[in-house]
Design a protein around this motif. Structure first.
Motif, PDB file in Angstrom:
ATOM      1  N   LYS A   4     -13.425  -7.000 -36.653  1.00 14.73           N
ATOM      2  CA  LYS A   4     -12.393  -5.985 -36.859  1.00 14.73           C
ATOM      3  C   LYS A   4     -11.408  -6.358 -37.961  1.00 14.73           C
ATOM      4  CE  LYS A   4     -12.388  -3.712 -32.327  1.00 14.73           C
ATOM      5  NZ  LYS A   4     -13.550  -4.336 -31.679  1.00 14.73           N
ATOM      6  N   GLN A   5     -11.100  -7.644 -38.130  1.00 16.29           N
ATOM      7  CA  GLN A   5     -10.137  -8.041 -39.155  1.00 16.29           C
ATOM      8  C   GLN A   5     -10.657  -7.731 -40.555  1.00 16.29           C
ATOM      9  OE1 GLN A   5      -9.949 -12.657 -39.153  1.00 16.29           O
ATOM     10  NE2 GLN A   5     -11.077 -12.081 -37.305  1.00 16.29           N
ATOM     11  N   PHE A   6     -11.976  -7.752 -40.736  1.00 14.41           N
ATOM     12  CA  PHE A   6     -12.556  -7.433 -42.040  1.00 14.41           C
ATOM     13  C   PHE A   6     -12.483  -5.928 -42.310  1.00 14.41           C
ATOM     14  CE2 PHE A   6     -14.274 -11.493 -40.819  1.00 14.41           C
ATOM     15  CZ  PHE A   6     -14.208 -12.225 -41.991  1.00 14.41           C
ATOM     16  N   THR A   7     -12.691  -5.144 -41.258  1.00 15.34           N
ATOM     17  CA  THR A   7     -12.536  -3.695 -41.388  1.00 15.34           C
ATOM     18  C   THR A   7     -11.098  -3.338 -41.753  1.00 15.34           C
ATOM     19  OG1 THR A   7     -14.281  -3.343 -39.735  1.00 15.34           O
ATOM     20  CG2 THR A   7     -12.793  -1.485 -40.182  1.00 15.34           C
ATOM     21  N   ALA A   8     -10.149  -3.948 -41.034  1.00  9.23           N
ATOM     22  CA  ALA A   8      -8.731  -3.683 -41.294  1.00  9.23           C
ATOM     23  C   ALA A   8      -8.355  -4.087 -42.717  1.00  9.23           C
ATOM     24  CB  ALA A   8      -7.870  -4.435 -40.277  1.00  9.23           C
ATOM     25  N   PHE A   9      -8.860  -5.215 -43.166  1.00  9.36           N
ATOM     26  CA  PHE A   9      -8.565  -5.700 -44.517  1.00  9.36           C
ATOM     27  C   PHE A   9      -9.131  -4.739 -45.559  1.00  9.36           C
ATOM     28  CE2 PHE A   9      -8.821  -8.477 -48.214  1.00  9.36           C
ATOM     29  CZ  PHE A   9      -7.667  -9.250 -48.111  1.00  9.36           C
ATOM     30  N   GLU A  48     -18.998   4.186 -50.769  1.00  8.17           N
ATOM     31  CA  GLU A  48     -19.954   3.122 -50.508  1.00  8.17           C
ATOM     32  C   GLU A  48     -20.217   3.019 -49.012  1.00  8.17           C
ATOM     33  OE1 GLU A  48     -19.569  -0.640 -52.933  1.00  8.17           O
ATOM     34  OE2 GLU A  48     -17.500   0.074 -53.056  1.00  8.17           O
ATOM     35  N   ARG A  49     -21.381   2.530 -48.666  1.00  9.91           N
ATOM     36  CA  ARG A  49     -21.647   2.249 -47.262  1.00  9.91           C
ATOM     37  C   ARG A  49     -20.723   1.117 -46.816  1.00  9.91           C
ATOM     38  NH1 ARG A  49     -27.128   4.096 -45.552  1.00  9.91           N
ATOM     39  NH2 ARG A  49     -26.797   2.720 -43.776  1.00  9.91           N
ATOM     40  N   PHE A  76     -19.358  -2.006 -49.071  1.00  8.39           N
ATOM     41  CA  PHE A  76     -17.960  -2.157 -49.478  1.00  8.39           C
ATOM     42  C   PHE A  76     -17.461  -3.564 -49.160  1.00  8.39           C
ATOM     43  CE2 PHE A  76     -13.392  -1.971 -49.154  1.00  8.39           C
ATOM     44  CZ  PHE A  76     -13.026  -1.172 -50.226  1.00  8.39           C
ATOM     45  N   LEU A  77     -17.749  -4.056 -47.949  1.00 11.09           N
ATOM     46  CA  LEU A  77     -17.335  -5.416 -47.605  1.00 11.09           C
ATOM     47  C   LEU A  77     -17.977  -6.428 -48.539  1.00 11.09           C
ATOM     48  CD1 LEU A  77     -16.066  -4.098 -45.102  1.00 11.09           C
ATOM     49  CD2 LEU A  77     -17.054  -5.934 -43.713  1.00 11.09           C
ATOM     50  N   HIS A  78     -19.247  -6.207 -48.858  1.00  8.94           N
ATOM     51  CA  HIS A  78     -19.958  -7.144 -49.744  1.00  8.94           C
ATOM     52  C   HIS A  78     -19.324  -7.175 -51.135  1.00  8.94           C
ATOM     53  CE1 HIS A  78     -23.305  -9.364 -51.514  1.00  8.94           C
ATOM     54  NE2 HIS A  78     -23.367  -8.445 -52.470  1.00  8.94           N
TER      55      HIS A  78
END
Length: 421
Positions: free
Chosen positions: A63-68, A172-173, A177-179
């Motif tokens: 979840k912290q990566f989503t929030a970021f 982006e998917r 996006f995280l990548h």
């Protein structure tokens, strides 16, 4: 006199004598590894043991990566966290206008929480083919149970919606996006988002206990975890993430202030905040079938504690808090199991029965009491520790389950009255 490293080693050895642990532990202070341990199997089928380079599913630590990622979009002016989330979702995923992006990030949206015993999602639809529209309509698109901003309610739906906001706003998917915007800039080459199909090198398989046997975790479709879970990584990449947050990389100062700001129930955005040992601790755990994870950040003293597990024996919070106490010169009691009460089979049988059809069953099998889940496919052995109090045999359960009686003398478990003895 024991050194700090020896104290950490000694406590961990004592703890792991009591509880099965497949996973890794790593403690890093000021760039120095104070303690590390890899235990158990990455693959029981092939006899492959975990190493410090093994990769683990994070569950809710994701979840912290989503929030970021949301804050990255906020920083770029592509969304405003104080505006209605509906503005940033496609029309077919529209939610109540009163719910802002902030409400989703802080678990204060008031949305219906479908993670409960009554719904058929967990252990049922969770195993089916993923359809975003059907998932949203069936489980998320319901009338909010409380006004937005009124109360904290930890709810995966909030972070599912945030992932879809990221996709709609960025084009982006979610995993892409995280990548592109987090993993690549930070050199997190061992991090990815599990889509349920990709082959992920060096990933540890997840296991649970059925009766007294270690078995493969029941299948579930990780696509349903989007935004709320599903990330896979290793200790080295999580330390790079810790360095990013401590050094306040990638986001502006203003965005970081918002990211770390404490809201209801000590929750920030994807992280919890507590004052401990006279300083700030940011942390988050993850619990899912076959997954126990926990990470603690102490930025003031540059201390990072990581626990990643691919089975369900340990209580990662108790272990993690004990390690943190040792590091801060707090006396820690030796780990111990709950004392077992000896009850006759007839006394144990008095608790047996169906409390919720196909969901909550207590059975006596071979003289032992079992909490039976997933339509009879998983059997969790319980033993008595007090009057109507029971704990799991193979999991470090801090707080016992309670089976009580109502005014009519009927047995009640998890708030459900027994249907049949």
């Amino acid at each position: 006199m024991q050194t700090l490293r020896e104290k950490l080693e000694d406590y961990t050895n004592q703890y792991l004598k009591l509880w099965s642990f497949y996973g890794v532990i790593k403690v890093i202070r000021k760039g120095e590894v104070l303690f590390e341990r890899a235990s158990g199997y990455a693959s029981m089928e092939f006899g492959i043991e975990n190493t410090l380079a093994s990769r683990f599913s994070l569950a809710s630590m994701s979840k912290q990566f989503t929030a970021f990622a949301v804050m990255l979009l906020h920083d770029k002016g592509l969304l405003d966290v104080d505006q209605p989330a509906r503005q940033y979702l496609p029309a077919e995923l529209a939610i109540d206008d009163s719910i802002t992006v902030h409400h989703l990030l802080s678990h204060t949206s008031g949305l219906y929480n479908f993670y409960n015993f009554e719904n058929d999602f967990f252990g049922g639809d969770y195993r089916l083919d993923y359809s975003r529209t059907r998932f949203f309509r069936q489980y998320i698109n319901k009338k909010p149970t409380k006004p937005a901003g009124a109360d904290y309610d930890y709810n995966n739906s909030n972070y599912n919606l945030l992932a879809w906001i990221i996709e709609h706003v960025s084009g982006e998917r979610y995993g892409e996006f995280l990548h592109h915007h987090i993993f690549l800039p930070l050199g997190m080459s061992r991090s990815t988002v599990d889509d349920g199909c990709a082959v992920i090198e060096n990933r540890s398989s997840n296991y649970i206990t059925d009766f007294a046997d270690t078995v493969k975790c029941p299948y579930y479709n990780e696509k349903f975890s989007i935004g709320a879970g599903g990330m896979v990584t290793d200790c080295a990449d999580l330390y790079k993430w810790y360095v990013c947050l401590r050094g306040r990389q990638l986001l502006s100062s203003a965005a970081y202030e918002r990211f770390f700001q404490e809201n209801e129930n000590s929750y920030c955005y994807g992280l919890e905040h507590h004052l401990l040992y006279g300083q700030d601790r940011y942390s988050h755990g993850g619990d899912q079938l076959g997954i126990c994870t926990y990470m603690q950040h102490f930025y003031a003293e540059d201390l990072c504690i990581i626990i990643l597990s691919n089975n369900e024996g340990i209580n990662q919070y108790r272990l993690g808090h004990a390690l943190a106490d040792i590091l801060h010169q707090v006396e820690v009691k030796a780990p111990a199991r709950h004392t077992e009460l000896q009850l006759s089979e007839s006394s144990l049988r008095a608790y047996c029965g169906t409390y919720l059809a196909d969901k909550i069953q207590i059975e006596l099998i071979g003289g032992k009491l079992y909490f039976t889940r997933f339509t009879g496919n998983v059997h969790i052995e319980l033993y008595p520790v007090g009057d109507g109090e029971f704990v799991q045999r193979y999991y470090d359960q801090l707080h016992p389950y309670r089976i009580t009686e109502n005014a009519q003398g009927e047995k009640v478990f998890f708030g459900y009255t027994r249907l049949a003895p």
